[in-house]
Design a protein around this motif. Structure first.
Motif, mmCIF file in Angstrom:
data_model
loop_
_atom_site.group_PDB
_atom_site.id
_atom_site.type_symbol
_atom_site.label_atom_id
_atom_site.label_comp_id
_atom_site.label_asym_id
_atom_site.label_seq_id
_atom_site.Cartn_x
_atom_site.Cartn_y
_atom_site.Cartn_z
ATOM 1 N N LEU A 25 0.831 -1.211 0.000
ATOM 2 C CA LEU A 25 0.000 0.000 0.000
ATOM 3 C C LEU A 25 0.859 1.253 0.000
ATOM 4 C CD1 LEU A 25 -2.821 -1.043 2.512
ATOM 5 C CD2 LEU A 25 -3.001 -0.797 0.023
ATOM 6 N N GLY A 26 2.001 1.206 0.702
ATOM 7 C CA GLY A 26 2.919 2.339 0.708
ATOM 8 C C GLY A 26 3.494 2.614 -0.668
ATOM 9 N N LEU A 27 3.893 1.548 -1.362
ATOM 10 C CA LEU A 27 4.422 1.714 -2.710
ATOM 11 C C LEU A 27 3.340 2.223 -3.661
ATOM 12 C CD1 LEU A 27 6.659 -1.486 -3.065
ATOM 13 C CD2 LEU A 27 7.395 0.867 -2.653
ATOM 14 N N THR A 28 2.105 1.776 -3.442
ATOM 15 C CA THR A 28 0.987 2.280 -4.250
ATOM 16 C C THR A 28 0.835 3.778 -4.060
ATOM 17 O OG1 THR A 28 -0.180 0.160 -4.055
ATOM 18 C CG2 THR A 28 -1.489 2.084 -4.688
ATOM 19 N N LEU A 29 0.885 4.217 -2.806
ATOM 20 C CA LEU A 29 0.798 5.651 -2.512
ATOM 21 C C LEU A 29 1.950 6.409 -3.147
ATOM 22 C CD1 LEU A 29 -0.464 8.038 -0.998
ATOM 23 C CD2 LEU A 29 0.817 7.343 1.027
ATOM 24 N N ALA A 30 3.146 5.818 -3.127
ATOM 25 C CA ALA A 30 4.316 6.469 -3.727
ATOM 26 C C ALA A 30 4.136 6.632 -5.231
ATOM 27 C CB ALA A 30 5.575 5.656 -3.429
ATOM 28 N N ILE A 31 3.598 5.607 -5.893
ATOM 29 C CA ILE A 31 3.399 5.682 -7.348
ATOM 30 C C ILE A 31 2.340 6.727 -7.680
ATOM 31 C CG2 ILE A 31 2.634 4.397 -9.388
ATOM 32 C CD1 ILE A 31 3.843 1.889 -8.096
#
Length: 224
Positions: A148-154
């Motif tokens: 979810l963190g990487l999704t937010l980063a993208i």
């Protein structure tokens, strides 16, 4: 809308996807281990190195506190040194990556710190080494949060990629500024905004599905 503008929209979308993809990959390559270290290197933790943790934490916070558009301008000499130019899609990857690494690092750190400390103590009691605990306990347990963190980063990268259009970064942001704003073509601006919204929704949806798929707790509860 002319065929020329349609081709420009397709090209600009491809440029945006290129910038976001490369920056996300590089940001993860550097940000994931940095976040792991920050989460496990305070005094008494698995990789105890409190002074290094403090210094890296200050660097991460300092980088994150700089507004992105200012960061882009401030590191132009570095961008030119790395990419050979300060304008264009490839050059835009440099500030995008630098902005993304500390962001991902903090997201990963938070996800790791949410893992139940009892699991770590149990692994320690069984004689697991710090590396084994990280690989077999922390990462698997934190994987949904990391996803979810990487999704937010993208998602953030998509917004940043539009900003670099203001300083010659190409992509959808550049197209919206040159045609939608400077040439007074609101239909182009509207299409650019719609494409950006669709990209964000797709990334968010895919990220949430992956996070659910790798969540052991959700799988167990579903099986019951």
């Amino acid at each position: 809308m002319s065929a020329n503008l349609i081709n420009l929209l397709i090209e600009a979308t491809g440029q945006t996807l290129y910038m976001v993809a490369i920056s996300a990959i590089l940001g993860t390559v550097f940000g994931l281990p940095l976040g792991l270290f920050l989460a496990t290197s305070q005094r008494g933790e698995l990789l105890s190195a409190p002074w290094v943790n403090k210094i890296l934490g200050l660097v991460v916070n300092a980088t994150r506190s700089v507004p992105f558009i200012i960061l882009v301008v401030a590191i132009i000499p570095f961008t030119r040194m790395v990419a050979g130019t300060s304008i264009g899609t490839t050059a835009a990857v440099v500030p995008l990556t630098i902005a993304t690494v500390p962001f991902i690092a903090r997201l990963v750190e938070n996800a790791i710190r949410e893992v139940d400390s009892g699991l770590i103590e149990a692994a320690r009691a069984m004689g697991a080494t710090p590396v084994q605990i990280i690989r077999k306990v922390l990462l698997p347990e934190a994987l949904p949060g990391i996803t979810l963190g990487l999704t937010l980063a993208i998602v953030s990268l998509i917004g940043y990629s539009a900003m670099v259009g203001a300083v010659g970064g190409e992509g959808l942001g550049d197209l919206g500024i040159r045609y939608g704003y400077q040439r007074f073509m609101p239909d182009v601006m509207a299409i650019v905004v719609i494409i950006l919204i669709v990209l964000v929704q797709l990334v968010q949806s895919i990220g949430e599905r992956i996070a659910t798929a790798v969540d052991k707790r959700a799988t167990k509860s579903g099986g019951q």
